[in-house]
Design a protein around this motif. Structure first.
Motif: not given
Length: 273
Positions: A176-204
């Motif tokens: 159960e804990i490993q499943e929660n960890i995997r879900d959180l890691e996926d959500e973190i990757d999506v959030s970090e990707g969204r922030l990188r996309f916004i930064d790219d559109r803002v900087n350029y």
């Protein structure tokens, strides 16, 4: 002897009573200290999140669309290359179309946000006649802040789950804990990707530049005036008639079927009578 024995027993009881509350107090102090440590960790994490989010600068995405009529696209391209180099910009996408009546060169340009206005002004005043221009700004500070806060919270929960995984005793708890960890890691990757996309559109910033060139009439008899246009129309009409006639001739196998169909139809009609 009895008196001496009783006296010793009393001393032992008094000594034990003195030591017992001291040990309890020590345990209670340790528990209190442990609670304080957890509280301080939670407070420090929340404080870190607040500090990170409050220091986020304003995030604004700039986009532009321009259409410019030029005399010679090939000559203008070298001039555009110089302007892009001076403004530290680059071409992300290039598309060229050449028709009978005009030439179109569509460029998708990425330019640092601080040089965006300068590049727009250079294109407006130096390379041709501006047919259309549209500039927009989109403030994404609120979205960026919201994603940053959620990302920081998810990272904190991820560390908590990793600590829980180390102390898990049953296989069920571990899964159960490993499943929660995997879900959180996926959500973190999506959030970090969204922030990188916004930064790219803002900087350029992004500029869609369209260069347009109208071609000179290529007909040898073509001149400005009704007579030349009338002659061109007659010529185009004759060419269209010839193409239509050739199209009908290309259907000759199907035309051979018409007499056969007429013959069969008449034969069937005579039998019916």
């Amino acid at each position: 002897m009895k008196k001496l024995f009783l006296a010793l027993c009393c001393l032992v009881l008094i000594y034990c009573k003195k030591n017992e509350p001291q040990s309890l107090n020590a345990n209670s102090v340790n528990i209190l200290q442990h609670d304080k440590v957890d509280a301080s960790i939670k407070f420090s994490s929340e404080k870190t999140i607040r500090e990170k989010t409050t220091t986020i600068s304003k995030k604004v995405i700039k986009n532009g669309n321009m259409k410019i009529q030029v005399a010679d696209i090939n000559k203008i391209q070298s001039q555009i290359s110089i302007l892009l180099k001076n403004n530290k910009a680059y071409i992300q996408k290039e598309e060229f179309q050449n028709t009978d009546v005009d030439e179109n060169l569509d460029l998708t340009i990425r330019v640092p946000y601080q040089n965006f206005d300068s590049l727009i002004n250079s294109f407006s005043n130096g390379i041709g006649s501006v047919l259309s221009k549209n500039i927009s700004s989109d403030d994404v500070t609120e979205e960026y802040t919201d994603v940053s806060i959620k990302l920081a919270n998810k990272k904190i929960y991820l560390e908590k789950y990793r600590e829980m995984l180390k102390s898990a005793k049953t296989t069920k708890d571990m899964l159960e804990i490993q499943e929660n960890i995997r879900d959180l890691e996926d959500e973190i990757d999506v959030s970090e990707g969204r922030l990188r996309f916004i930064d790219d559109r803002v900087n350029y910033s992004t500029l869609n530049l369209s260069l347009y060139k109208e071609k000179v009439r290529s007909s040898a008899t073509s001149r400005i005036g009704f007579g030349s246009r009338f002659g061109d129309s007659l010529k185009e009409g004759w060419n269209s008639f010839v193409e239509f006639l050739l199209g009908i001739i290309s259907l000759w196998p199907f035309l051979l079927l018409v007499p056969v169909i007429v013959f069969l139809w008449r034969k069937w009609r005579n039998r019916k009578k």
